[in-house]
Design an enzyme around this catalytic site. Structure first.
Site, PDB file in Angstrom:
ATOM      1  N   ARG A 260       0.833  -1.207   0.000  1.00  0.00           N
ATOM      2  CA  ARG A 260       0.000   0.000   0.000  1.00  0.00           C
ATOM      3  C   ARG A 260       0.865   1.252   0.000  1.00  0.00           C
ATOM      4  NH1 ARG A 260      -5.000  -1.921   3.945  1.00  0.00           N
ATOM      5  NH2 ARG A 260      -5.352  -3.845   2.768  1.00  0.00           N
ATOM      6  N   ARG A 275       1.778   0.605  10.224  1.00  0.00           N
ATOM      7  CA  ARG A 275       1.352   1.036   8.887  1.00  0.00           C
ATOM      8  C   ARG A 275       2.549   0.985   7.945  1.00  0.00           C
ATOM      9  NH1 ARG A 275      -3.345   3.495   7.729  1.00  0.00           N
ATOM     10  NH2 ARG A 275      -3.720   3.778   9.945  1.00  0.00           N
ATOM     11  N   GLU A 347      -6.915  -1.820  14.870  1.00  0.00           N
ATOM     12  CA  GLU A 347      -7.501  -2.730  13.887  1.00  0.00           C
ATOM     13  C   GLU A 347      -6.525  -3.838  13.492  1.00  0.00           C
ATOM     14  OE1 GLU A 347      -8.709  -0.814  10.237  1.00  0.00           O
ATOM     15  OE2 GLU A 347      -8.639  -2.729   9.182  1.00  0.00           O
ATOM     16  N   SER A 350     -10.577  -6.754   9.292  1.00  0.00           N
ATOM     17  CA  SER A 350     -11.726  -6.011   8.805  1.00  0.00           C
ATOM     18  C   SER A 350     -12.573  -6.981   7.998  1.00  0.00           C
ATOM     19  CB  SER A 350     -11.223  -4.859   7.939  1.00  0.00           C
ATOM     20  OG  SER A 350     -12.240  -3.925   7.723  1.00  0.00           O
ATOM     21  N   ARG A 389       0.606  -6.963  12.348  1.00  0.00           N
ATOM     22  CA  ARG A 389      -0.021  -6.402  13.542  1.00  0.00           C
ATOM     23  C   ARG A 389      -0.237  -7.479  14.610  1.00  0.00           C
ATOM     24  NH1 ARG A 389      -4.299  -1.741  11.463  1.00  0.00           N
ATOM     25  NH2 ARG A 389      -2.715  -0.487  10.385  1.00  0.00           N
TER      26      ARG A 389
END
Length: 434
Positions: A260, A275, A347, A350, A389
RNA sequence: GGAGGGGUGGCUGAGCGGUCGAAAGCACUGGUCUUGAAAACCAGCGAAGCUGUCAAAGCUUCCCAGGGUUCGAAUCCCUGCCCCUCCGCCA
C-alpha cells in the site's frame, strides 16, 4: 456497482441511503444521463434494425440473381447516420458508466450513522487487558536490540518498511502457518496461492479502481499493480464466471503480502510496523448465495476471532459507522486487538459483506436452480489476520519486563517448542543448546 | 529471446462474406416407456441490454479485445492480449 434498474426507479431513496456514507448522489446528473442514454440507444437500435433489414434484402436479391445496385444505392447515408448515433451512444454510455462506477455501495440498514472511526460501535469485547507491574514497551523498543530493524529497512528501501531477524522473523512465519492451518483444518477454507501482481480489470472488480488509484503501487511501464490485499486476486477468480449452485458457498484462505502506498496518511502511525508499505496478511474470502451472506459475515468474523482467542490476545469487535465504511462494503465489522505499547485497541482485521456490489462489477454469478435463473453471488472477505499487527500484539501483550516474550501455547508447535523469546540478546535467538 | 499453431455457447467441436446466435456430439431440464432406475425415443436448453406500467410481444448487441474493409463480417485486413507446441535460457 449498484443495480441501475433499481436506481432508475427510486434515485431519491438511493440518495437518502448514501447520505449515511457521506456520499452525495447527484440525482439530477443521473436523470439527465439516463434520458440521454435512452434517446441515443433507441435511435441507434432503430438505425441498426433498418440497416439489418436492408442488408438482408440485398442478400436475398443477390441470391435470386437480381441486380442489387438500386438496392445498394437506396441505402444512402444510413451508414453515416448509424456511425454518428453510435458515437453519441458510446459517449453517453461512457459517462454513465463512470458515474455509476463512482457510487459506493449502499450501507446496510443496521450500519450506525457517524462521521469517522470515533463513531464506530463496539459490539463485544473478549479477553482481559493485561496489567503489568512495569511500564510496557511498544514493539519498537522491544525489538531495538536488533530483532526489529527499522534503520536497516530504511537504508535498503525507505520509510514504512521493516526488517525482522532471528526469533521475530520466525514468529512472523509461525503466525502465518498457524493461521492458515486453523482456517483450513478447522474452518473449512480451501487454501489458495495467487499472484501478487494483478491487472486493472481485477482492481475494478473488487472496487479499488477507479476511485482509489493512488492507494496502491503500479509497476512502471506496465499495466500490472501490486495487490493491496489478497482479496483482489482471490475474489477475482470468480470474475466472468457462472457458478453452479452446488459449488456454493466457496471459502478460500490465502496468504499474501500486501502493498500500500499509504498516500494521504503522512504523519500517521509513522512509528513501528503498524502502517507499512509491505505487510503480510492471511485473507479469508467467501463467495455465497445471496440469502447466505449475512450469516456468512457472522461466520467469517468468528473465524478471524478464533485466531485471536487461541493466541490469547484481548480484542473487541466494532461495527463501522457509515462514515468509516469502505467504498464497496455494505457492512464491516472490525476486530481491534489491544496493544499495551499504545494503550489502545488497533484494527487487526476487517470483515465485510459486499452483497452483490463486487459481483455486479465483475459479473460473478451463479445458476439458481430454484428459479432456473442466473443471479449475482454475494462476496465477503476479512483478514484472518494481518500478520504484522498480530506479531506486534504478541510481542507487546506477552512481554515480561526483562526483554523476554512468552510464546502463546497455540504457537509453540510452530516455534519448535520454544516457550520464551529473549529479545535482549540482540536477534532474540536462543543460545544453542550446548 | 527465436520458430510455428490457435482462441466459437457449460464442455468438445463444425462453420461458405448474405435467413448464423451459430451444425453436431456431450452435459443439463422436461416428457414417453419402466415396479423403479438405466437404455432408447421425443422436446427444450447461451449471455447482456433496450422498448413496454406489468405481462404479452418486439428489437439491439455479443463467436478473445480494439480498429478497418463492406450495403452486409464468426468468416477478409491491421493491432493488441491470451493459450499451445518446438528450440534457447532459466529458479
Amino acid at each position: 456497482m449498484l443495480d441501475v434498474k433499481l436506481l432508475r426507479q427510486q434515485p431519491d431513496i438511493f440518495a437518502q441511503c448514501l447520505k449515511v456514507k457521506n456520499y452525495v448522489l447527484d440525482v439530477n446528473e443521473f436523470l439527465f444521463l439516463e434520458a440521454e442514454r435512452k434517446a441515443a440507444q433507441t435511435e441507434t437500435e432503430r438505425l441498426q434494425r433498418e440497416r439489418n433489414a436492408r442488408s438482408k434484402r440485398i442478400g436475398a436479391a443477390k441470391a435470386r440473381g437480381e441486380d442489387i445496385a438500386p438496392l445498394v444505392a437506396e441505402v444512402g447515408d444510413l451508414g453515416a447516420r448509424l456511425d454518428a448515433a453510435k458515437e453519441r451512444l458510446g459517449q453517453v454510455q461512457a459517462r454513465l458508466h463512470d458515474f455509476l462506477q463512482q457510487i459506493p455501495n449502499l450501507p446496510d440498514a443496521s450500519v450506525p450513522e457517524g462521521r469517522d472511526e470515533a463513531d464506530n460501535v463496539e459490539i463485544r469485547a473478549w479477553g482481559r487487558i493485561p496489567k503489568f507491574n512495569f511500564e510496557p514497551l511498544d514493539h519498537v523498543d522491544l525489538g531495538v536490540a536488533g530483532a526489529l530493524d527499522f534503520a536497516a529497512a530504511a537504508k535498503v528501501s525507505g520509510a514504512r518498511f521493516v526488517v525482522m531477524k532471528g526469533a521475530v522473523a520466525r514468529l512472523h512465519r509461525a503466525l502465518t502457518q498457524f493461521m492458515l492451518d486453523i482456517h483450513v483444518a478447522e474452518h473449512g477454507y480451501t487454501e489458495v496461492y495467487a499472484p501478487y501482481l494483478v491487472n486493472s480489470a481485477s482492481l475494478y472488480g473488487t472496487g479499488q479502481l477507479p476511485k482509489f488509484a493512488e492507494d496502491h503501487f503500479t509497476v512502471e511501464g506496465g499495466e500490472l499493480h501490486l495487490i493491496p490485499t489478497g482479496e483482489v486476486p482471490v475474489t477475482n477468480l470468480y470474475r466472468d464466471v457462472i457458478l453452479g449452485a452446488e459449488t456454493l458457498p466457496i471459502r478460500h484462505v490465502c496468504h499474501t503480502p500486501c502493498f500500500r502506498s499509504e498516500a494521504g496518511s503522512y504523519g500517521k502511525d509513522t512509528r513501528g510496523m503498524i502502517r507499512q508499505h509491505q505487510f503480510e496478511k492471511v485473507e479469508l474470502v467467501q463467495v455465497v448465495a445471496p440469502d447466505a451472506s449475512w450469516e456468512g459475515l457472522e461466520e467469517l468474523t468468528a473465524h478471524a476471532e478464533a485466531i485471536l482467542r487461541r493466541l490469547e490476545l484481548p480484542y473487541r469487535a466494532v461495527v463501522l459507522c457509515g462514515g468509516d465504511l469502505g467504498f464497496a462494503a455494505a457492512k464491516t465489522i472490525d476486530l481491534e486487538v489491544w496493544l499495551p505499547g499504545q494503550g489502545r485497541y488497533r484494527e487487526i482485521s476487517s470483515c465485510s459483506n459486499f452483497l452483490d456490489f463486487q459481483a455486479r462489477r465483475m459479473m460473478a454469478r451463479f445458476r439458481d436452480p430454484d428459479r432456473g435463473a442466473i443471479d449475482y453471488v454475494h462476496t465477503l472477505n476479512g483478514s484472518g489476520l494481518a500478520i504484522g499487527r498480530t506479531l506486534v500484539a504478541v510481542l507487546e501483550n506477552f512481554q515480561d519486563g526483562a526483554g523476554r516474550i512468552h510464546v502463546p501455547d497455540a504457537l509453540r508447535p510452530y516455534m519448535g517448542g520454544v516457550a520464551t523469546l529473549d529479545l535482549s540478546a540482540g536477534l532474540g535467538l536462543s543460545p544453542p543448546a550446548s
